[in-house]
Design a protein around this motif. Sequence first.
Motif, PDB file in Angstrom:
ATOM      1  N   TYR A  37     -93.986 -15.185 -35.177  1.00 38.81           N
ATOM      2  CA  TYR A  37     -95.222 -14.759 -35.847  1.00 38.81           C
ATOM      3  C   TYR A  37     -95.297 -15.328 -37.261  1.00 38.81           C
ATOM      4  CZ  TYR A  37     -98.706 -11.778 -38.065  1.00 38.81           C
ATOM      5  OH  TYR A  37     -99.791 -11.324 -38.770  1.00 38.81           O
ATOM      6  N   GLU A  70     -98.304 -21.505 -40.619  1.00 42.39           N
ATOM      7  CA  GLU A  70     -99.158 -22.634 -40.225  1.00 42.39           C
ATOM      8  C   GLU A  70    -100.631 -22.314 -40.481  1.00 42.39           C
ATOM      9  OE1 GLU A  70     -98.418 -23.565 -36.184  1.00 42.39           O
ATOM     10  OE2 GLU A  70     -96.375 -24.309 -36.517  1.00 42.39           O
ATOM     11  N   GLN A  71    -101.021 -21.069 -40.139  1.00 44.03           N
ATOM     12  CA  GLN A  71    -102.405 -20.657 -40.348  1.00 44.03           C
ATOM     13  C   GLN A  71    -102.758 -20.664 -41.835  1.00 44.03           C
ATOM     14  OE1 GLN A  71    -104.766 -19.802 -37.848  1.00 44.03           O
ATOM     15  NE2 GLN A  71    -103.176 -20.783 -36.610  1.00 44.03           N
ATOM     16  N   TRP A 113     -96.129 -18.986 -37.111  1.00 39.37           N
ATOM     17  CA  TRP A 113     -97.549 -19.150 -36.795  1.00 39.37           C
ATOM     18  C   TRP A 113     -98.406 -18.816 -38.009  1.00 39.37           C
ATOM     19  CZ3 TRP A 113    -101.351 -15.276 -36.730  1.00 39.37           C
ATOM     20  CH2 TRP A 113    -102.591 -15.663 -36.236  1.00 39.37           C
TER      21      TRP A 113
END
Length: 524
Positions: A227, A233-234, A230
């Motif tokens: 998580y 990256e977001q 991710w």
Amino acid sequence: MPSAPSVVLNDLTFTWPDGDLALDGLTGSFGRGRTGLIGANGAGKSTLLRLIAGRLTPTSGIATVTGTVDYLPQHLTLDADATVAELLGVRAAVDAVRAVMRGDTDPANYDLIGSDGWDLEERAAAELAATGLPADLDRRVDELSGGEAMLAGVVGVRLRGASVALLDEPTNNLDGDARERLYELVRGWRGALIVVSHDTALLELMDDTAELRGGALTVFGGPFSAYRAWLDEQQAAARQALATAKQRLRVEQRDRIRAEAKVARSAADGRKKRANGDFGKAMFDAMKNSGEKSGAKIRGLHAGREAEAKAAVEAADLLIRDDDRITVDLPDPGLARGRRIAVLRSADGREFVLQGPERVALTGPNGVGKTTLLERLVGGEGLLAERVAYLPQRIDTLDESGTVLANVAASAPNTTTGELRNRLARFLIRGDAVDRPVSSLSGGERFRVGLARLLLADPPAQLLVLDEPTNNLDLDSIDRLVEALCAYRGALLVVSHDRGFLERLNLDVELRLEASGNLTTLAR
């Protein structure tokens, strides 16, 4: 095809009696596997668990659970005379079986036992033994350490076998060995499990990660590390999108200014030519009218483009996280490197001398007396520092009737009220909150007040003594505390079962306290 969720939240809202809004229109769901629930302090994680468990009633909306639900809070509040069987939640059924075995034929006993409760005592004892706990169901709870009681509580939840289990910070009081035993329980968990925790090792055992943030629930399919990757990256993509949007806005603003300047120059040229007699009034008026229409069109075109660019910047900015988090700046106590600060005495007569700005971790199993050793030291036994600041596990040294500001001011009498308010804001205690009585605060708020009183002391402490300081902090706040402690130039003595936290503190020494009372130097 995905399975049906175990818990469904539909427009769930909860307001405390004093009007404080904890959750507002929360909608989402949890799966049937293991879910780690994360979020900043005050986001409402514990409140959400209590709503799902039925311990609190929603102000509006509903939490629907598929099957039965069981809940283990952060702090177990059993009476000292309670037994392990009560902690496991099997006292009534075990007593019923024992009564029948003695010849009691009361039908109520058979109702309590049910069809599968005849071997409950044996199964409970086996579960306790498998987890490394004494298998005596009649043992009093006050004979257990806090960590043992919590581990037994988790065993009880598993033993009762509800469809959905809710655990709130189950590793807070567990030592390293007990944490490993809890991890084993979680690995083999049957049924849906929702765990609130900041223990990254525990969060790595989850099937899903759910974050409660800004009144919304985001559920990600994977453990915490996946998580975070991710999310990073977001956020990187969001920052790039924001930079691109800002660049486009600058271009549109520059183009609008250039276009307006061009329109203005054209109008000025027309007026100059009219003044020179280059053309008559009728032609000038026609040219002026045409120019104004053209200018209005150009200005409208560029204004629209600039408005679109501004909207893109605002939309991109909303995706950037800028969460409130505590900011800790520790003053320099001016501690000389050779200065003797404290002497810790081992049961076998050996002494360990803490001197200068050394960083020392005190580790050891639950129940061996680490907290007792800290309390004796802070009380004066072996203490050589003139100024010591102590943060216990449970913040029970605050003046309950006094305000937040008054409690913190007591440790910094020479600091102005305005400066104290500014410093408290760094601990996310702002506005009217500083004038609230301590008795009205939540557990997380009380911890921040205790931490602020400790770290904002004036003059600053030469020795910081911290007992499990990460128990009530979210992951971002732990990061900030680590940064502050690493920059602190005084002496540090910390008890923590959070191995990841200790490894980040750049420790000079790790002392292990054995059950015998002896101190062993593990690293120096």
